[in-house]
Design a protein around this motif. Structure first.
Motif, mmCIF file in Angstrom:
data_model
loop_
_atom_site.group_PDB
_atom_site.id
_atom_site.type_symbol
_atom_site.label_atom_id
_atom_site.label_comp_id
_atom_site.label_asym_id
_atom_site.label_seq_id
_atom_site.Cartn_x
_atom_site.Cartn_y
_atom_site.Cartn_z
ATOM 1 N N GLY A 1 43.566 32.135 39.701
ATOM 2 C CA GLY A 1 45.021 32.096 39.416
ATOM 3 C C GLY A 1 44.812 32.441 38.243
ATOM 4 N N GLU A 2 44.028 32.260 37.894
ATOM 5 C CA GLU A 2 43.981 32.884 35.981
ATOM 6 C C GLU A 2 44.130 34.615 35.625
ATOM 7 N N ALA A 3 44.915 35.138 36.548
ATOM 8 C CA ALA A 3 44.263 36.548 36.768
ATOM 9 C C ALA A 3 44.790 37.120 35.487
ATOM 10 N N ASP A 4 44.445 38.491 35.684
ATOM 11 C CA ASP A 4 44.588 39.729 34.887
ATOM 12 C C ASP A 4 46.077 40.487 35.043
ATOM 13 N N CYS A 5 45.958 40.380 36.322
ATOM 14 C CA CYS A 5 47.071 41.066 37.327
ATOM 15 C C CYS A 5 47.078 40.780 38.571
ATOM 16 N N GLU A 6 48.434 40.939 39.292
ATOM 17 C CA GLU A 6 48.053 41.343 40.808
ATOM 18 C C GLU A 6 47.672 41.609 41.707
ATOM 19 N N LEU A 7 47.084 41.339 42.458
ATOM 20 C CA LEU A 7 46.475 42.007 43.489
ATOM 21 C C LEU A 7 46.754 43.329 43.910
ATOM 22 N N TYR A 8 48.054 43.738 44.170
ATOM 23 C CA TYR A 8 48.374 44.848 44.311
ATOM 24 C C TYR A 8 49.126 45.544 43.731
ATOM 25 N N GLN A 9 48.600 45.216 42.369
ATOM 26 C CA GLN A 9 48.299 45.886 41.004
ATOM 27 C C GLN A 9 47.373 46.693 41.177
ATOM 28 N N ALA A 10 46.608 46.267 41.351
ATOM 29 C CA ALA A 10 45.252 46.379 40.551
ATOM 30 C C ALA A 10 44.733 48.031 41.792
ATOM 31 N N ASP A 11 43.571 48.518 41.453
ATOM 32 C CA ASP A 11 42.942 50.100 41.376
ATOM 33 C C ASP A 11 41.604 49.247 42.638
ATOM 34 N N LEU A 12 41.704 49.408 43.809
ATOM 35 C CA LEU A 12 40.510 49.011 44.485
ATOM 36 C C LEU A 12 40.114 49.967 44.872
ATOM 37 N N SER B 1 30.478 32.928 37.747
ATOM 38 C CA SER B 1 30.968 34.168 38.478
ATOM 39 C C SER B 1 31.819 35.310 37.990
ATOM 40 N N ARG B 2 32.630 33.717 37.943
ATOM 41 C CA ARG B 2 34.093 34.478 37.466
ATOM 42 C C ARG B 2 33.611 35.447 35.908
ATOM 43 N N GLU B 3 33.548 34.869 35.100
ATOM 44 C CA GLU B 3 33.083 35.829 33.687
ATOM 45 C C GLU B 3 32.304 36.381 34.366
ATOM 46 N N SER B 4 31.439 37.264 35.419
ATOM 47 C CA SER B 4 30.579 38.341 35.912
ATOM 48 C C SER B 4 31.971 39.738 36.183
ATOM 49 N N CYS B 5 32.912 39.420 36.148
ATOM 50 C CA CYS B 5 33.862 40.251 36.943
ATOM 51 C C CYS B 5 34.639 40.911 36.201
ATOM 52 N N ASP B 6 34.407 42.117 37.114
ATOM 53 C CA ASP B 6 35.032 43.114 35.629
ATOM 54 C C ASP B 6 36.593 42.891 35.102
ATOM 55 N N THR B 7 37.255 42.805 36.989
ATOM 56 C CA THR B 7 39.089 41.829 36.299
ATOM 57 C C THR B 7 39.593 40.776 37.578
ATOM 58 N N LEU B 8 39.932 40.076 37.229
ATOM 59 C CA LEU B 8 40.293 39.124 38.167
ATOM 60 C C LEU B 8 42.076 39.680 38.160
ATOM 61 N N VAL B 9 41.635 38.918 39.850
ATOM 62 C CA VAL B 9 43.151 39.178 40.063
ATOM 63 C C VAL B 9 43.906 38.035 40.842
ATOM 64 N N SER B 10 45.438 38.417 41.226
ATOM 65 C CA SER B 10 45.746 36.832 41.779
ATOM 66 C C SER B 10 46.561 37.558 43.323
ATOM 67 N N ILE B 11 46.049 36.757 44.408
ATOM 68 C CA ILE B 11 47.162 37.175 45.650
ATOM 69 C C ILE B 11 48.740 36.344 45.319
ATOM 70 N N PRO B 12 49.936 37.538 45.459
ATOM 71 C CA PRO B 12 51.775 36.246 44.997
ATOM 72 C C PRO B 12 51.764 35.212 45.994
ATOM 73 N N MET B 13 52.118 34.587 45.468
ATOM 74 C CA MET B 13 51.813 33.074 46.862
ATOM 75 C C MET B 13 54.033 33.067 46.144
ATOM 76 N N ALA B 14 54.384 33.358 47.686
ATOM 77 C CA ALA B 14 56.317 33.567 47.617
ATOM 78 C C ALA B 14 56.311 31.292 47.678
ATOM 79 N N GLY B 15 55.886 30.897 49.127
ATOM 80 C CA GLY B 15 56.159 29.709 49.190
ATOM 81 C C GLY B 15 55.512 28.281 48.813
ATOM 82 N N THR B 16 55.949 27.423 49.067
ATOM 83 C CA THR B 16 54.672 25.833 47.871
ATOM 84 C C THR B 16 53.793 26.603 48.337
#
Length: 246
Positions: free
Chosen positions: A178-189, A208-223
């Protein structure tokens, strides 16, 4: 480790016959059922000399622990457990690794669905911790619809250490949080990649979270605030597929 396992369901048994027929000790078939879905499996089992017997539905229900077996149950030798050494050997033969890391997924239905997603997306392997994670159970195989027999599942002793070793090999690790650096669709995969997913509700553990190079979130439009881990895994994997095919 158990000396024998039970696998059930048409897709799971079909995958076993195709990929690891030597593991099958015996097949039980529903009495009177010899339709077009089962006949190819029966023929294949005969070709491999596998013992088969007809059984009443109640017997199959008991062997499959009352789960939907679709009229076929197999008694099998357990799959060989894959470890860090097997992961290293696989990576040595792959130019651009595409991996899935599952941290703390303990529900066999979720693991089975994640393996099915990974197979469809062309993932080279799935990495899970030995502890705090479900292994290859009969339910996992049934839900995976054959993917449990084709996608390597690596069970590692220390997940954070394995993630660091992947990074040393040039693999970029993207985690979901949830506390991501960017949204999934902005990341270079593109490039050597591992996508790290945490269990629903808890997410990735701190190390595990601290071992990642970057964190992403999936944009959620609903409730709703989050997705089931297997659904979120499918979203992330196929965004990577879209970018890597582009």
């Amino acid at each position: 480790m158990k000396k024998q396992d039970i696998i059930f369901g048409i897709h799971a048994v079909e995958a076993l016959l195709k990929n690891s027929p030597e593991r099958i000790i015996e097949l039980w078939l529903l009495q009177g059922r010899q339709d077009e879905r089962l006949m190819p499996l029966i023929k294949s089992a005969k070709d491999f000399g596998i013992s088969m017997q007809s059984s009443a539905r109640k017997v199959l229900d008991t062997k499959a622990d009352s789960r939907q077996h679709q009229g076929i149950v197999a008694r099998v030798k357990p799959a060989k457990a894959l470890t860090e050494n097997d992961l290293d050997a696989m990576l040595d033969g792959v130019d651009k690794p595409f991996l899935l890391i599952l941290d703390g997924v303990t529900d066999p239905h979720n693991l089975g669905a994640c393996l099915r997603n990974a197979d469809a997306a062309g993932v080279h392997g799935v990495i899970v911790p030995k502890d705090n994670s479900v292994g290859l159970t009969s339910v996992v195989s049934k839900v995976a619809c054959g993917a449990a027999e084709t996608i390597p599942l690596y069970q590692v002793t220390n997940l954070a250490r394995t993630m660091r070793q992947l990074q040393e090999r040039g693999v970029w690790i993207i985690g979901t949080a949830g506390e991501a650096d960017c949204e999934l669709y902005q990341a270079d995969l593109n490039g050597p990649l591992a996508i790290a997913m945490g269990a629903e509700g808890k997410g990735l553990r701190r190390l595990s979270r601290e071992s990642c190079d970057t964190l992403v979130s999936i944009p959620m439009a609903g409730t709703v605030s989050s997705l089931n881990v297997s659904v979120a895994t499918g979203v992330c994997l196929f965004e990577a597929v879209r970018q890597r095919l582009g």
